[in-house]
Structure formats: C-alpha cells, structure tokens
Design a protein around this motif. Structure first.
Motif: not given
Ligand code: FES
Length: 316
Positions: A7-8, A82, A86-93
């Motif tokens: 998780r970010v 990207y 598109s990637v924010r705090e809470g994003s999953r990678l």
C-alpha cells in the motif's frame, strides 16, 4: 517471481519533477535488501502490464517500509507518468522482490560514489550501509540547479566533507581524471546517472588503468539507439515465427507470443533476459557483456539486442 502487494503510505513531492513513494506491506515484513538494490513495480504501460525498476532509497536496515523516488520522464509511456498522476496515498501496488545489480564491493579500501541527477537514488541505501560499516567513502553529486536536487540538503548535512556537489547549471563539473587519479590503490568507483557521465567515468578509469572490476555503474536508460528494423525470430522447438516490429523489442514480442522471458532492467544492463541463439547474426546493443561474451553470436539479450540481417533462430 512472486509479486508482493503493498500500500502507498505516503506520497511526497520532493522537487517539481520528483516524487517519493513510501510503500508499506499489506501484511508482515518486507524482504531484506542490500545497498544499491532496486525493486520492480508493476505498472500499466500503453495498456499492458509491465514491471519498471526503481532504486530503493530507504535504509537496508528498515523492514517496515520501502521508499522509491521517481522522476517524471517527459517521454514516459506509462511508468513514471502513471506513478505521478494516478498513484495516491492509499493506492495499492504490486512489487517484485529487491534485486541488487549495483552492489558495493565489501573489500574496497575506499568507495568513490559519483551521481548525476536522479542517479543519486541507488547511493542513498549504499551510503546507509557504508556509514554503518564505517567504510571510507566520498560522494560527488552532479545536479542541474539545487531546486532539482531532491536529496541535496539532506546529503550535505549528513556527509559533511565527504559530500562534493556540482551544480551543472552554473558550469560546475568534476574533473574525473584528476578525481580518479587521486584515489588510493584498492579504491572502487561507482557511477549512476546520464549515459554521458557513466561513459566519461568508465573512460577515465580505463585511461588510468583501473582494474575493470573496480569500476561499477548502473544505467537508467539504454541511451541513444541506432534505428531499429523489424525482424523475425524463429523458435526452434516449435517452429513458430515471432515478428518483432521496428518499434518493439524481442522481449516484448516473445511475451506477446506467449513466451515470457525473465527480465529486470530492460535496458541491456543486467543480463537477465538472455536467450540462446542457434542461427543468425546478433546486433548486440547491451552494456553488460564483453566482446568475449558476444563472440560467435550464440546468445542475445532480448530486451535490447536485435537481428542484424532480418532473422534469428532461437533455442526456445
Ligand atoms: S533485462 Fe536486463 S539486460 Fe535485458
């Protein structure tokens, strides 16, 4: 290689073009890594999934989170754009386990680190190790304006006289031959950054007779490439013909045809994507093989090298 979900936890704008991403595990601890390692991050690229490599900038002694610092590349097809958009705090990678293709030589009497631009990133984890081990080192950091140098203030303070900065926007540059000449016997040099800087350090070391294995470099891009022409790769075991267009790599064409070849750097720098060649002349474009490695055209690095005369037969 198994992907690990993360998780970010935090996104920080370090400079107008560079963001730092803090990645925390969904469960458990993250794998161990050594200074200079990178991780693969799964990202969409022009609609397809692909793994991009980013150096770990966090401490090798910290297992509860990883950090990467990503520069937005103007020509990005999906990777850095990207992550920035598109990637924010809470994003999953999903990430692949750390790999180190730029390790420190533990036996070095002194470590001369030379960074250009975002090429500073692998040195952050290396410096953590060198400081913990009490090894002798110095860092020479070339950057274009302090506002574009994400770790400048931190490194200046942390390293004191071991830090040497060169603001290239003001015309400052290290004298590489003098710098290498001043090193003690048994020193190792490490360089990461633009191709011109890497080539200049390697050339200076060669001119001064440094042993090849004391010179370490990590490239972020393949550098300028000769024009690419389409070719056909025949897979000897099935007889299948795989067409490689001028705009695509053999690695991508094989993947699209259902023959995934392992890869890591995708710029001809690591040797991971090697495929055996049965017939045909190889246009070798990698940075990691010697002339002996290339002799006889018995193998090819599929991410970057191509066919010289329109066809290859591969042992696949
Ligand atoms: S993936 Fe590194 S050389 Fe091809």
């Amino acid at each position: 290689m198994t992907a690990q979900p993360v998780r970010v936890g935090r996104v920080e704008e370090l400079t107008p073009g560079v963001r730092r991403f803090t990645l925390v595990p969904e469960r458990g601890a993250l794998p161990a890594f050594s200074g200079g390692s990178h991780i693969g991050v799964m990202l969409p690229d022009a609609g397809a999934a692909r793994r991009n490599s980013y150096s770990l900038t966090s401490s090798p002694y910290e297992r509860s989170f990883f950090q990467i610092a990503v520069k937005r590349e103007p020509a990005s097809r999906g990777g850095s754009a990207y992550l920035h958009e598109s990637v924010r705090e809470g994003s999953r990678l999903e990430i692949a386990a750390p790999v180190n293709q730029f390790p420190l030589a533990n036996t070095g009497r002194h470590h001369l680190l030379i960074a250009g631009g975002i090429g500073i990133t692998p040195f952050l984890s290396q410096i953590e190790s060198l400081q913990r081990w009490g090894h002798s080192f110095e860092l020479h950091d070339c950057y274009r304006g302090a506002e574009n140098a994400p770790f400048l203030a931190e490194l200046r303070e942390r390293l004191g006289p071991r830090f040497h900065g060169y603001d290239t926007s003001r015309g400052a540059r290290p004298d590489l031959v003098a710098l290498l000449r001043a090193q003690v016997t048994g020193a190792h040099v490490y360089v990461c950054g633009p191709a011109g800087l890497i080539d200049a350090v390697v050339a200076a070391a060669r001119t001064l007779g440094w042993p090849r294995h004391h010179v370490h470099f990590e490239r972020f891009s393949a550098g300028p490439q000769a024009p690419t022409r389409p070719f056909v790769a025949r897979l000897a075991r099935s007889g299948q013909d795989v067409s490689v267009s001028g705009g695509s790599s053999l690695l991508d064409a094989l993947d699209a045809a259902g023959h995934a070849v392992p890869y890591s750097c995708r710029i001809g720098g690591c040797g991971t994507c090697e495929v055996a060649v049965i017939e045909g002349e190889v246009d070798h474009r990698d940075h990691c093989w010697t002339d002996e490695d290339r002799a006889g055209d018995r193998r090819i690095l599929a991410c970057i090298s191509r066919a010289k005369n329109g066809h290859l037969v591969l042992d696949l």
